[in-house]
Structure formats: structure tokens, C-alpha cells
Design a protein around this motif. Structure first.
Motif, PDB file in Angstrom:
ATOM      1  N   MET A   1       0.831  -1.355   0.019  1.00 31.84           N
ATOM      2  CA  MET A   1       0.072   0.059  -0.002  1.00 31.84           C
ATOM      3  C   MET A   1       0.826   1.197   0.023  1.00 31.84           C
ATOM      4  O   MET A   1       1.816   1.407   0.949  1.00 31.84           O
ATOM      5  CB  MET A   1      -0.918  -0.079   1.395  1.00 31.84           C
ATOM      6  N   GLU A   2       0.570   2.189  -0.910  1.00 31.75           N
ATOM      7  CA  GLU A   2       1.454   3.719  -1.009  1.00 31.75           C
ATOM      8  C   GLU A   2       1.119   4.110   0.389  1.00 31.75           C
ATOM      9  O   GLU A   2      -0.181   4.584   0.555  1.00 31.75           O
ATOM     10  CB  GLU A   2       0.788   4.036  -2.384  1.00 31.75           C
ATOM     11  N   PRO A   3       2.256   4.956   0.949  1.00 29.43           N
ATOM     12  CA  PRO A   3       2.014   5.619   2.081  1.00 29.43           C
ATOM     13  C   PRO A   3       1.630   7.130   1.766  1.00 29.43           C
ATOM     14  O   PRO A   3       1.491   7.389   0.509  1.00 29.43           O
ATOM     15  CB  PRO A   3       3.149   5.860   2.799  1.00 29.43           C
ATOM     16  N   TYR A   4       0.757   7.837   2.750  1.00 26.21           N
ATOM     17  CA  TYR A   4       0.340   9.066   2.413  1.00 26.21           C
ATOM     18  C   TYR A   4       0.722   9.920   3.596  1.00 26.21           C
ATOM     19  O   TYR A   4       0.496   9.350   4.880  1.00 26.21           O
ATOM     20  CB  TYR A   4      -1.243   8.899   2.478  1.00 26.21           C
ATOM     21  N   TYR A   5       1.408  11.131   3.477  1.00 26.29           N
ATOM     22  CA  TYR A   5       1.872  11.752   4.303  1.00 26.29           C
ATOM     23  C   TYR A   5       0.811  12.576   5.089  1.00 26.29           C
ATOM     24  O   TYR A   5      -0.076  13.593   4.352  1.00 26.29           O
ATOM     25  CB  TYR A   5       2.954  12.791   3.862  1.00 26.29           C
ATOM     26  N   TYR A  42      -6.396   7.844   6.073  1.00 22.90           N
ATOM     27  CA  TYR A  42      -5.681   7.375   4.653  1.00 22.90           C
ATOM     28  C   TYR A  42      -6.614   7.380   3.751  1.00 22.90           C
ATOM     29  O   TYR A  42      -6.187   7.885   2.527  1.00 22.90           O
ATOM     30  CB  TYR A  42      -5.046   5.970   5.036  1.00 22.90           C
ATOM     31  N   MET A  46      -6.090   9.448   0.238  1.00 24.49           N
ATOM     32  CA  MET A  46      -5.946   8.969  -0.960  1.00 24.49           C
ATOM     33  C   MET A  46      -6.710   9.082  -2.106  1.00 24.49           C
ATOM     34  O   MET A  46      -6.792   8.786  -3.211  1.00 24.49           O
ATOM     35  CB  MET A  46      -5.314   7.502  -0.968  1.00 24.49           C
ATOM     36  N   GLN A  48      -9.777   7.477  -2.328  1.00 27.05           N
ATOM     37  CA  GLN A  48     -10.190   6.188  -2.533  1.00 27.05           C
ATOM     38  C   GLN A  48     -11.700   6.112  -2.627  1.00 27.05           C
ATOM     39  O   GLN A  48     -12.406   6.574  -1.787  1.00 27.05           O
ATOM     40  CB  GLN A  48      -9.583   4.953  -1.736  1.00 27.05           C
ATOM     41  N   ASN A  58      -8.421  -1.543   4.195  1.00 27.23           N
ATOM     42  CA  ASN A  58      -7.179  -1.240   4.516  1.00 27.23           C
ATOM     43  C   ASN A  58      -6.698  -1.396   5.731  1.00 27.23           C
ATOM     44  O   ASN A  58      -5.473  -1.813   6.169  1.00 27.23           O
ATOM     45  CB  ASN A  58      -6.992   0.463   4.513  1.00 27.23           C
ATOM     46  N   ASP A 354       3.465   3.107   8.702  1.00 31.47           N
ATOM     47  CA  ASP A 354       3.519   2.722   7.327  1.00 31.47           C
ATOM     48  C   ASP A 354       2.459   3.489   6.299  1.00 31.47           C
ATOM     49  O   ASP A 354       2.926   3.666   5.072  1.00 31.47           O
ATOM     50  CB  ASP A 354       3.446   1.290   7.153  1.00 31.47           C
ATOM     51  N   LEU A 355       1.231   3.792   6.814  1.00 34.56           N
ATOM     52  CA  LEU A 355       0.324   4.547   5.863  1.00 34.56           C
ATOM     53  C   LEU A 355       0.231   6.043   6.101  1.00 34.56           C
ATOM     54  O   LEU A 355       0.365   6.665   5.251  1.00 34.56           O
ATOM     55  CB  LEU A 355      -0.944   3.803   6.248  1.00 34.56           C
ATOM     56  N   GLN A 357       2.768   7.790   7.741  1.00 27.20           N
ATOM     57  CA  GLN A 357       3.999   8.490   7.819  1.00 27.20           C
ATOM     58  C   GLN A 357       4.316   9.104   9.050  1.00 27.20           C
ATOM     59  O   GLN A 357       4.710  10.186   8.721  1.00 27.20           O
ATOM     60  CB  GLN A 357       4.137   9.484   6.664  1.00 27.20           C
TER      61      GLN A 357
END
Length: 523
Positions: A1-5, A42, A46, A48, A58, A354-355, A357
């Protein structure tokens, strides 16, 4: 899964979980709501689709990725070991024997403290083993499970972080090596030990509490309740309801499996670390411990100890094969609550790290602002490390993030290098502080499980003691940043801690003493 700041929102999930847990006294739903709040942030960040479905999906994706099955299996097998030992009468025989040697509450508390300090190889192993060995004795002298959990937790990570041969020393050494700033990582780690004020003051606090009954608040109420009513009402652990199958079990039926567990743990840690492997770089104790992985090693050790128990109990007909296997299954069942809390804690930590940050957010604060702090750097680093470790529930992750940043900043402020050791020590100390008292920390959860204490009760009774130690350590680091004097800074922290404890102790002087309670409610 791509991280999001997510910026400051990245610290919101653990805050929600902690506040809800303290308000509701219910940790499962609190952690789950914290996890879902994090995955909702998250999902929205993102962009979604199907927000609700994606939020739940998620959450469980992170859960699957973050679960350390080695630790889950270790906890389950250790639960089985404890259960079958009790079924065979080993726990009862050991308790009867130990109470003849340990004559009072004070001796029981000190014995628990010394055993916790002796088992310094790994904090997971420490928490569950000390609880297993000392619980029959603490129950006998009506020591509350909250007090037992506090002592276990306070002699787990705090002793591991100042032990040169431990899984923690290896983790710190690997992070120090990555900076390239030290000729010897072990020498650098050893140099931080006398400056690790939180660990040293925490261990001092344990001795003072054991010797002087320096209890207050919820801990004092828990102790008085234990003396009046016994400890069974204060615990939620199925081990208290074990049906002892035979009274033929002896002291060795308790001691031998536990000693086997300790021996196999050390040997397994060396084996996994490559001590007997092909690479000669790991043919030393330091090299092997630096290369080992605690999870797989502890699984092998707990299984081997269970095999020893099987041979002792079944072959001597203390238990039948069916009784032994039923005990194994019931022991696993008894550890389900602790394992579930661990899984949820790992998940919320994964959501933040991880998600969302969280480490990047904290790192940005450190890198942008630390250079302006000068002599206050050790104290501020201690506070930041404590906050990050408390929020994520991991000391290793915290000092792994901060050590590379701290080394660069300290070198820039003080090129002579005098500030580096103090600041590194503050980083490790703050990481241990947050890990020590965080409701989502592995060691906090395992200390609750090992002692048979309700998890949220352990958190709420331990937190005031941890905060006193942390505040004293913070003051010590303020002095250290200006004076670079170990004696002055450590003495400052110690004097402040003793002064606060003494004030709280004398404030309770008019209350009925434990001894008066004990006289009215003899053991």
C-alpha cells in the motif's frame, strides 16, 4: 500500500485509542476505533472510492502485514507451558516451597525485581517468564496483580536497554552502525549506559517501591484491595481457574521446565544468530546476538521447554497424554486475549508508521528545529522520543528513526563530540519511556498477560510512576545539556524523584498502613 503523508493527523489514531481506553476501560474496541480512524484518514487522503469499505479493507490489510506470528506462537506455547505445569501440581508445589523461603511481601517484591533484572536477554521473554515464576508467590502474600505487572514491566525494557548482551543492544548497535559515526558500535552503546537516566531511575524506583511501599493513587487502592480480598477478583486470566489434576507434582516440575526455557532461549538466540553457522563473523557471542532474531528463537525455546514438560509429566504419569494435550489447548485459549491485543497494537502502529508516515512527520520536526535548541537538545530529544514511542508503541522503531538524525544534529552543535553520547542516551531513554507506559506497547501487553492483570488496569496504575521517573530524567537531561556532568545530572534526577515519592508517601501517612491491613486480614 502506498504511504500518505498525513502531517499532524498521523498522531491522531493512537491518541483516540489511548483516550478511549482510559475512559471506557475497554481496550479492544478502543484500539479498533483507533485503527479505523487511521485508515479513514488514509482512505480520504488517497481519494479512494467506497470510503467505508476501503477503510475496513485497509485496516485488515495492515493487520495481515504487521502480525508477527513468531511472537503469537511464542505467547501461545508459553501459555500452554504455564497451564500444564499448574495441572501437574508444579506451580502449587513451587508456591508452597517458595513461601517458606520468602517470608513476607517485601521479600516477594524484591525477589520479583531481582529476577526481572537477571533475565536481561529479551524483554518479551522477561515479561512472561518472570510473571510465570513469581505469580504464585505474589498471590500468596496478596500482592496485587497491578503491582506485579508494574515490577515486571519496569524490569523488562529498562534492564534490556542497559544490558550489553541483549536483543536490544543488538538493535541499537545496528542503528549506530548505519550512521558510520562510530568506530565501535558496542563501545558507543556501553558509553550510553550511565547516561540512560530513565532506565536507571526506573530501576531505582522499583527498589524504592519494593522496600518502602511508596504507593499512591490507583496502585495504592489496588494493593489495599488485594490485602483485604485477595488477588483473584482483580485479575482476568484463565490460568487462575486451572483444575490441578494431581498433587504429586513437586518443585522440580516447575523449576526444570522454566530453566529449560531459559537455557533453550539463549541457545536458540545464538543458533538463529549464526553462532554455529558457516560465517565466522558470527562465531562470537556479540556477533551472534547482534545478528539474531528474537521471534523465531523464542518459538523454538518455548516448544523445546514444552517437550521437556511432556517428558516429565506424561512419562511419570502425572498427566495422561489426553490431559496434557487438553492443557496445551487450554493454555493457548488463555492467551487469546493477550494475542488479540498484540495484533491490534501492531496494526495501529503499522497504520501510523507505514500508511500515515508518523515517523516522517516527527523527523521533520526534529530536523527543522533541533539545531536551535543548543544545550536543551538532550532534554528535548528525550521528550520527542518518548512521545513518538508512546504513540507508536515501539521503542525499536523510535530509536531507529531518531538515531541517524540525532547524531548529525549533535555533531553540528558540538563538534567535539561531548554532546553525542548524552543525546544518544536521551534518545534511547525516551524510547524506553514511551514503550514502557504505552497501552499499545508489546511489553506493556505482555506484562499484563504474564502477571494476569487486566491490561487497562496495568496501564492506569503504572503511568503515574513512569511519569514521575520521566519528569526526573527530563530534568537530569536539562542539567546534562549545560554541564556535561554525569554526577550532577544523574543526582538531579534522583533527588527530584525521591522528593516527589517522599511527598506522596507522607501525604498518605495518615492512611491505614499495609501492615495494619495485613494484621486485620492475615494471609
Amino acid at each position: 500500500m502506498e504511504p500518505y503523508y498525513a502531517g499532524w493527523l498521523s498522531i491522531l489514531p493512537p491518541v483516540i485509542a489511548v483516550v478511549l481506553a482510559l475512559m471506557t476501560k475497554e481496550v479492544f474496541s478502543s484500539l479498533l476505533i483507533g485503527i479505523l480512524s487511521g485508515t479513514l484518514i488514509y482512505t480520504l487522503g488517497m481519494g479512494q472510492d467506497f470510503t467505508i469499505i476501503s477503510t475496513v479493507q485497509n485496516a485488515f490489510t495492515v493487520m495481515v502485514n504487521k502480525v508477527d506470528f513468531n511472537i503469537v506462537i511464542f505467547c501461545s506455547l508459553l501459555g500452554s507451558l504455564v497451564y500444564v505445569i499448574a495441572m501437574a501440581g508444579g506451580s502449587r508445589a513451587y508456591g508452597d516451597w517458595a513461601t517458606k523461603k520468602i517470608k513476607n511481601r517485601k521479600s516477594a517484591l524484591l525477589s520479583t525485581s531481582f529476577l526481572g533484572a537477571f533475565i536481561f536477554i529479551d524483554d518479551y521473554f522477561n515479561c512472561l517468564t518472570v510473571g510465570t515464576v513469581m505469580r504464585p508467590i505474589s498471590d500468596k502474600y496478596r500482592i496485587s496483580r497491578a503491582k506485579l505487572a508494574y515490577i515486571i514491566d519496569s524490569t523488562a525494557a529498562p534492564i534490556c536497554i542497559i544490558a550489553p548482551i541483549s536483543s536490544w543492544a543488538a538493535a541499537v548497535g545496528s542503528n549506530l552502525k548505519s550512521t558510520g559515526a562510530f568506530e565501535s558500535e558496542m563501545e558507543a552503546f556501553v558509553s550510553t549506559i550511565p547516561w540512560n537516566f530513565y532506565a536507571l531511575l526506573c530501576l531505582t524506583m522499583v527498589i524504592l517501591v519494593a522496600l518502602g511501599n511508596f504507593d499512591f493513587g490507583q496502585m495504592r487502592r489496588a494493593e489495599i484491595d488485594a490485602i483485604k480480598n485477595g488477588v483473584e477478583g482483580g485479575a482476568s486470566n484463565d490460568h487462575d481457574n486451572i483444575d490441578v489434576v494431581t498433587d504429586k507434582g513437586g518443585v522440580l516440575d516447575m523449576i526444570v521446565p522454566i530453566l529449560a526455557l531459559i537455557v533453550f532461549a539463549v541457545l536458540s538466540l545464538l543458533y538463529v544468530g549464526g553462532y554455529w553457522g558457516a560465517d565466522p563473523a558470527y562465531h562470537t557471542l556479540g556477533g551472534a546476538f547482534g545478528n539474531t532474531s528474537a521471534g523465531p528463537a523464542l518459538v523454538m525455546a518455548s516448544f523445546a521447554a514444552l517437550v521437556v514438560a511432556f517428558v516429565m509429566f506424561v512419562c511419570r504419569r502425572l498427566l495422561t497424554l489426553k490431559q496434557f494435550m487438553n492443557g496445551v489447548l487450554k493454555g493457548i485459549q488463555a492467551m487469546i486475549p493477550a494475542n488479540m491485543i498484540l495484533v491490534l497494537a501492531w496494526t495501529i502502529s503499522g497504520v501510523c508508521r507505514d500508511l500515515l508516515q508518523t515517523p516522517v512527520f516527527i523527523s521533520g520536526i526534529v530536523e527543522n528545529d533541533m539545531g536551535l535548541l543548543g544545550n536543551f537538545l538532550p532534554a528535548i530529544i528525550f521528550a520527542i522520543a518518548g512521545f513518538l514511542s508512546f504513540s507508536t508503541g515501539t521503542a525499536w522503531g523510535t530509536f531507529g528513526i531518531l538515531i541517524p538524525i540525532v547524531v548529525v544534529v549533535a555533531q553540528a552543535i558540538d563538534p567535539t563530540g561531548a554532546l553525542i553520547t548524552i543525546t544518544l542516551s536521551a534518545t534511547l531513554a525516551g524510547s524506553v519511556f514511551g514503550d514502557h507506559c504505552s497501552p499499545i506497547s508489546d511489553t506493556t501487553i505482555l506484562s499484563s498477560a504474564g502477571s494476569g492483570c487486566v491490561h487497562i488496569e496495568h496501564v492506569s496504575t503504572q503511568l503515574p510512576f513512569a511519569l514521575i521517573v520521566a519528569s526526573s530524567a527530563f530534568c537530569g537531561y536539562v542539567v546534562a545539556g549545560f554541564t556535561h556532568s554525569l554526577f550532577l545530572s544523574l543526582a538531579t534526577g534522583l533527588i527530584i524523584m525521591v522528593a516527589v515519592l517522599s511527598y506522596l508517601h507522607f501525604r498518605n501517612a495518615k492512611l491505614e498502613t499495609y501492615e495494619e491491613h495485613a494484621a486485620k486480614n492475615p494471609v
